[in-house]
Motif scaffolding. Structure first.
Motif, PDB file in Angstrom:
ATOM      1  N   ASP A  74      33.092  26.042 -34.221  1.00  0.00           N
ATOM      2  CA  ASP A  74      31.880  26.130 -33.403  1.00  0.00           C
ATOM      3  C   ASP A  74      31.618  24.824 -32.667  1.00  0.00           C
ATOM      4  OD1 ASP A  74      31.555  28.711 -34.278  1.00  0.00           O
ATOM      5  OD2 ASP A  74      30.138  28.189 -35.876  1.00  0.00           O
ATOM      6  N   SER A  75      31.820  23.704 -33.367  1.00  0.00           N
ATOM      7  CA  SER A  75      31.585  22.409 -32.717  1.00  0.00           C
ATOM      8  C   SER A  75      32.590  22.167 -31.598  1.00  0.00           C
ATOM      9  CB  SER A  75      31.667  21.283 -33.748  1.00  0.00           C
ATOM     10  OG  SER A  75      32.963  21.224 -34.324  1.00  0.00           O
ATOM     11  N   GLN A  76      33.878  22.552 -31.840  1.00  0.00           N
ATOM     12  CA  GLN A  76      34.881  22.399 -30.791  1.00  0.00           C
ATOM     13  C   GLN A  76      34.570  23.286 -29.593  1.00  0.00           C
ATOM     14  OE1 GLN A  76      38.604  23.195 -32.699  1.00  0.00           O
ATOM     15  NE2 GLN A  76      38.723  21.184 -33.702  1.00  0.00           N
ATOM     16  N   LYS A  77      34.101  24.527 -29.887  1.00  0.00           N
ATOM     17  CA  LYS A  77      33.749  25.445 -28.809  1.00  0.00           C
ATOM     18  C   LYS A  77      32.587  24.897 -27.984  1.00  0.00           C
ATOM     19  CE  LYS A  77      32.522  30.268 -28.010  1.00  0.00           C
ATOM     20  NZ  LYS A  77      32.216  31.576 -28.660  1.00  0.00           N
ATOM     21  N   GLU A  78      31.584  24.366 -28.674  1.00  0.00           N
ATOM     22  CA  GLU A  78      30.456  23.778 -27.966  1.00  0.00           C
ATOM     23  C   GLU A  78      30.890  22.576 -27.129  1.00  0.00           C
ATOM     24  OE1 GLU A  78      27.561  22.842 -30.875  1.00  0.00           O
ATOM     25  OE2 GLU A  78      27.010  24.938 -31.302  1.00  0.00           O
ATOM     26  N   ALA A  79      31.811  21.765 -27.679  1.00  0.00           N
ATOM     27  CA  ALA A  79      32.288  20.598 -26.934  1.00  0.00           C
ATOM     28  C   ALA A  79      33.049  21.025 -25.690  1.00  0.00           C
ATOM     29  CB  ALA A  79      33.170  19.726 -27.831  1.00  0.00           C
ATOM     30  N   LYS A 125      33.625  27.931 -44.527  1.00  0.00           N
ATOM     31  CA  LYS A 125      32.428  27.561 -43.785  1.00  0.00           C
ATOM     32  C   LYS A 125      32.643  26.292 -42.979  1.00  0.00           C
ATOM     33  CE  LYS A 125      27.486  26.719 -44.444  1.00  0.00           C
ATOM     34  NZ  LYS A 125      26.391  26.588 -45.438  1.00  0.00           N
ATOM     35  N   ALA A 126      33.344  25.318 -43.569  1.00  0.00           N
ATOM     36  CA  ALA A 126      33.619  24.073 -42.855  1.00  0.00           C
ATOM     37  C   ALA A 126      34.515  24.323 -41.644  1.00  0.00           C
ATOM     38  CB  ALA A 126      34.271  23.062 -43.792  1.00  0.00           C
ATOM     39  N   GLU A 127      35.514  25.213 -41.792  1.00  0.00           N
ATOM     40  CA  GLU A 127      36.389  25.526 -40.664  1.00  0.00           C
ATOM     41  C   GLU A 127      35.620  26.223 -39.552  1.00  0.00           C
ATOM     42  OE1 GLU A 127      39.561  27.789 -42.283  1.00  0.00           O
ATOM     43  OE2 GLU A 127      40.561  26.058 -43.207  1.00  0.00           O
ATOM     44  N   GLU A 128      34.726  27.153 -39.926  1.00  0.00           N
ATOM     45  CA  GLU A 128      33.920  27.837 -38.914  1.00  0.00           C
ATOM     46  C   GLU A 128      33.017  26.858 -38.174  1.00  0.00           C
ATOM     47  OE1 GLU A 128      31.841  30.868 -40.957  1.00  0.00           O
ATOM     48  OE2 GLU A 128      33.585  32.203 -41.174  1.00  0.00           O
TER      49      GLU A 128
END
Length: 306
Positions: free
Chosen positions: A216-221, A209-212
């Motif tokens: 997601d945060s990297q994708k949003e950035a 879950k932490a990796e996902e």
């Protein structure tokens, strides 16, 4: 002799008189007591009679008042009260019992229950484990020490409410025979083969879950950066079209000093004579000054010296 005879006679007379007075007093006292008792009896009888009369009158007045209230109540409309629905009984222990899926997630299975039923107080008390000195005062929340990890703390809380044997052992052993820290260390060592798979699965799920979330945060950035770059490019492409008329400062200066040449060329020649006259005046003035300088060279030199 006469004196003693008189004294004896006087003493006998006094004694006789005293007896008579005593008898008279006793008689009067008896009569007074009898009269007092008679009066008291009459007063008591009269008081009792009055009390009965007052009670009868009060009862009569109460009955009369009750009749009036009943008559008034019969004239008032009685509102209809809707029936109250029956409240279903709350099952005992439903609110305190944890969910079966949650128990399964934290390793409280039937196999664990069966294993715990075979334990005794001696299993904990005689377990070969040395007490470790505590470096700090670790607080407890919900009767569970916070030096356990996240999964163990939740398991300990659930097992205390779901498995009565563990709750009983802890109550009898802590802190009389062992510290809280040692109790849970012994417990997790005893049930390690039953709880380890669930604990490992829990932390693996947290890791995934932490990796996902990180992805997601990297994708949003990255999306945010791409949108910012696109916006900047759009601004750069729009900037030359707005400022193309003012990129040549020399051209702007010529337009300011000489005016719009295109408009003057297209229109009729108006005011040229006045402009020629001005130039003629300037030439005439300059010619006069030059002649003066030629005629008076000393003045010219003086001016040059100045």
């Amino acid at each position: 002799m006469d004196l003693w005879t008189r004294a004896r006679a006087f003493a006998g007379e006094a004694s006789k008189r005293s007896q008579e007075l005593s008898a008279e007093a006793a008689k009067r006292s008896s009569a007074l007591v009898s009269e007092t008792a008679k009066k008291s009896k009459e007063i008591f009888s009269e008081t009792a009679s009055k009390s009965l009369e007052i009670a009868a009158e009060a009862t009569k007045q109460a009955d009369l008042l009750a009749g009036q209230i009943k008559h008034l109540a019969s004239d008032l409309p009685v509102p209809s009260i809707p029936p109250i629905p029956a409240i279903p009984p709350i099952p005992s222990g439903a609110a305190s019992e944890p969910d079966a899926a949650e128990l399964e997630r934290y390793g409280i299975t039937e196999d664990l229950r069966d294993f715990v039923k075979g334990m005794t107080i001696s299993t904990f008390r005689d377990f070969p484990l040395q007490d470790e000195p505590e470096m700090s005062d670790v607080p407890t929340v919900s009767n569970v020490r916070q030096d356990l990890n996240e999964w163990q703390a939740k398991h300990a809380t659930l097992v205390l409410s779901a498995v009565k044997e563990i709750s009983k052992f802890r109550y009898e052993l802590c802190p009389r025979y062992m510290k809280e820290r040692k109790f849970w260390r012994v417990y997790f060592l005893l049930v390690n083969s039953y709880t380890a798979p669930f604990e490992n699965k829990y932390f693996e799920e947290l890791k995934v879950k932490a990796e996902e979330e990180k992805k997601d945060s990297q994708k949003e950035a990255s999306q945010s950066q791409a949108s910012q770059a696109t916006t900047a490019e759009q601004k750069d492409t729009k900037t030359p079209s707005k400022t193309s008329t003012s990129t040549n400062p020399e051209h702007d200066l010529d337009v300011f000093l000489l005016g719009d040449l295109g408009s003057d060329d297209e229109g009729p020649d108006v005011g040229d004579d006045g402009l020629d006259d001005d130039f003629d005046k300037i030439d005439a003035t300059s010619g006069l000054e030059s002649d003066d300088d030629d005629k008076n060279p000393a003045a010219g030199k003086a001016e040059d010296a100045k």
